[in-house]
Design an enzyme around this catalytic site. Structure first.
Site, mmCIF file in Angstrom:
data_model
loop_
_atom_site.group_PDB
_atom_site.id
_atom_site.type_symbol
_atom_site.label_atom_id
_atom_site.label_comp_id
_atom_site.label_asym_id
_atom_site.label_seq_id
_atom_site.Cartn_x
_atom_site.Cartn_y
_atom_site.Cartn_z
ATOM 1 C CG ASN A 223 -1.618 1.252 1.437
ATOM 2 O OD1 ASN A 223 -1.924 1.976 0.564
ATOM 3 N ND2 ASN A 223 -2.308 1.201 2.712
ATOM 4 C CE LYS B 29 0.258 3.270 4.883
ATOM 5 N NZ LYS B 29 0.309 3.350 6.266
ATOM 6 C CG HIS C 48 -5.553 1.428 5.305
ATOM 7 N ND1 HIS C 48 -5.137 2.289 6.522
ATOM 8 C CD2 HIS C 48 -4.440 0.776 5.267
ATOM 9 C CE1 HIS C 48 -3.784 2.109 6.538
ATOM 10 N NE2 HIS C 48 -3.661 1.040 5.788
ATOM 11 C CD GLU D 1 -2.578 5.041 6.966
ATOM 12 O OE1 GLU D 1 -2.720 5.277 5.667
ATOM 13 O OE2 GLU D 1 -1.595 4.801 7.775
ATOM 14 C CD GLU E 130 -3.294 -2.946 7.384
ATOM 15 O OE1 GLU E 130 -1.978 -3.407 6.849
ATOM 16 O OE2 GLU E 130 -3.855 -1.839 7.523
ATOM 17 N N GLY F 116 2.763 1.889 10.684
ATOM 18 C CA GLY F 116 3.944 2.801 10.693
ATOM 19 C C GLY F 116 4.590 3.090 11.960
ATOM 20 C CB SER G 223 5.573 -1.969 11.711
ATOM 21 O OG SER G 223 5.421 -0.962 12.195
HETATM 22 C C1 PEP Z 1 -0.691 0.000 6.053
HETATM 23 O O1 PEP Z 1 -0.691 0.947 5.983
HETATM 24 O O2 PEP Z 1 -1.222 -0.875 5.655
HETATM 25 C C2 PEP Z 1 0.731 -0.704 6.880
HETATM 26 C C3 PEP Z 1 0.889 -2.007 7.212
HETATM 27 O O3 PEP Z 1 1.728 0.247 6.986
HETATM 28 P P1 PEP Z 1 3.251 -0.087 7.531
HETATM 29 O O4 PEP Z 1 3.614 -1.271 6.819
HETATM 30 O O5 PEP Z 1 3.877 1.094 7.146
HETATM 31 O O6 PEP Z 1 3.081 -0.196 8.836
#
Ligand code: PEP
Length: 251
Positions: free
Chosen positions: A9, A11, A93, A95, A163, A169, A209
């Site tokens: 992703n 973003k 997601h 976000e 997630e 992040g 992460s």
């Molecule tokens: C995500 O935004 O779906 C995600 C898992 O981000 P990150 O791998 O940067 O934690």
């Protein structure tokens, strides 16, 4: 046997200059034994699809509107993304849930829009830090699965990504035991609701992460069928290591 998936992703990151990462990814995995998906920002979807025409990399959208078309300035619909050539669309997601106040009902409606367009949804769920600390994780997951996943789910139209919001992040990752507990719970919940064939067929990704250093450990967990990756999907050299770890976990 569920086919593994490594989904990236991007973003709100990426200009046209970054499309070369897709070439590198495709050449690094010409005979991939797992599905490889990149979800670039909407501006790059069409050129990304063109660029990956002959590669093992598929392209996805990061979000879509619930409606097919209409007076919704700035939004993109699932049929528009399908027309641009995507195979997948991320829904729910965290976000989007946070920044755009998307509810489980919204996520369910968006997921149905994805299915109506003939695409597969990568549907995200996960608890906040406060919910984890209050020992509410499985309740949250149960609620989100019940309310965000529409009734017509199948192994072909749905991938679920667990997630934890606090892991996205941040560099923080749940312990393998914590991931295992949630993935087992998701699998059992899906089996109860949809029966064994569909419940066992829906792929479950972990996201939060994931990087080249921790991917192999995460991929040893039984009900983890791959990963949804943010930061470490931006550079093909990083994402490629995660894909290789996933391929080796197949072996
Ligand atoms: C995500 O935004 O779906 C995600 C898992 O981000 P990150 O791998 O940067 O934690």
């Amino acid at each position: 046997m569920r086919r593994k998936m490594a989904a990236g992703n991007w973003k709100m990151n990426g200009l046209r200059a970054q499309l070369g990462e897709l070439d590198d990814l495709g050449s690094a995995h010409p005979n991939a034994s797992c599905d490889i998906v990149i979800c670039p920002p909407a501006t790059l979807v069409a050129p990304a699809v063109a660029r990956t025409k002959d590669s093992t990399v598929s392209i996805g959208g990061q979000d879509c509107h619930t409606q097919v078309k209409g007076a919704h300035t700035g939004d993109v619909s699932a049929p528009m993304l399908a027309d641009a050539g995507v195979t997948y669309i991320i829904t729910g997601h965290s976000e989007r849930r946070q920044d755009h106040h998307e509810t489980d009902d919204d996520v369910s409606a968006k997921t149905q829009a994805v299915w109506a367009a003939g695409l597969t949804s990568i549907l995200c769920i996960g608890e906040s830090k406060a919910q984890r600390e209050a020992d509410e994780t499985l309740d949250v997951i149960a609620r989100q699965l019940a309310a965000s996943v529409p009734q017509d789910a199948s192994a072909d139209n749905l991938v679920i990504a667990y997630e934890p919001i606090w892991a996205i992040g941040t560099g923080l990752v749940p312990t393998p035991e914590q991931i295992d507990e949630v993935h087992k719970f998701m699998r059992a919940t899906l089996q109860d609701r949809f029966g064994d064939q569909i419940g066992n067929g829906i792929r479950l990704l972990y996201g939060g992460s994931v990087n080249a250093g921790n991917a192999s450990t995460i991929f040893t967990i039984a009900d983890v069928d791959g990963a949804l990756v943010g930061g470490a999907s931006l550079k093909s050299s990083d994402f490629s290591q995660i894909i290789s770890a996933l391929e080796h976990s197949n072996a």
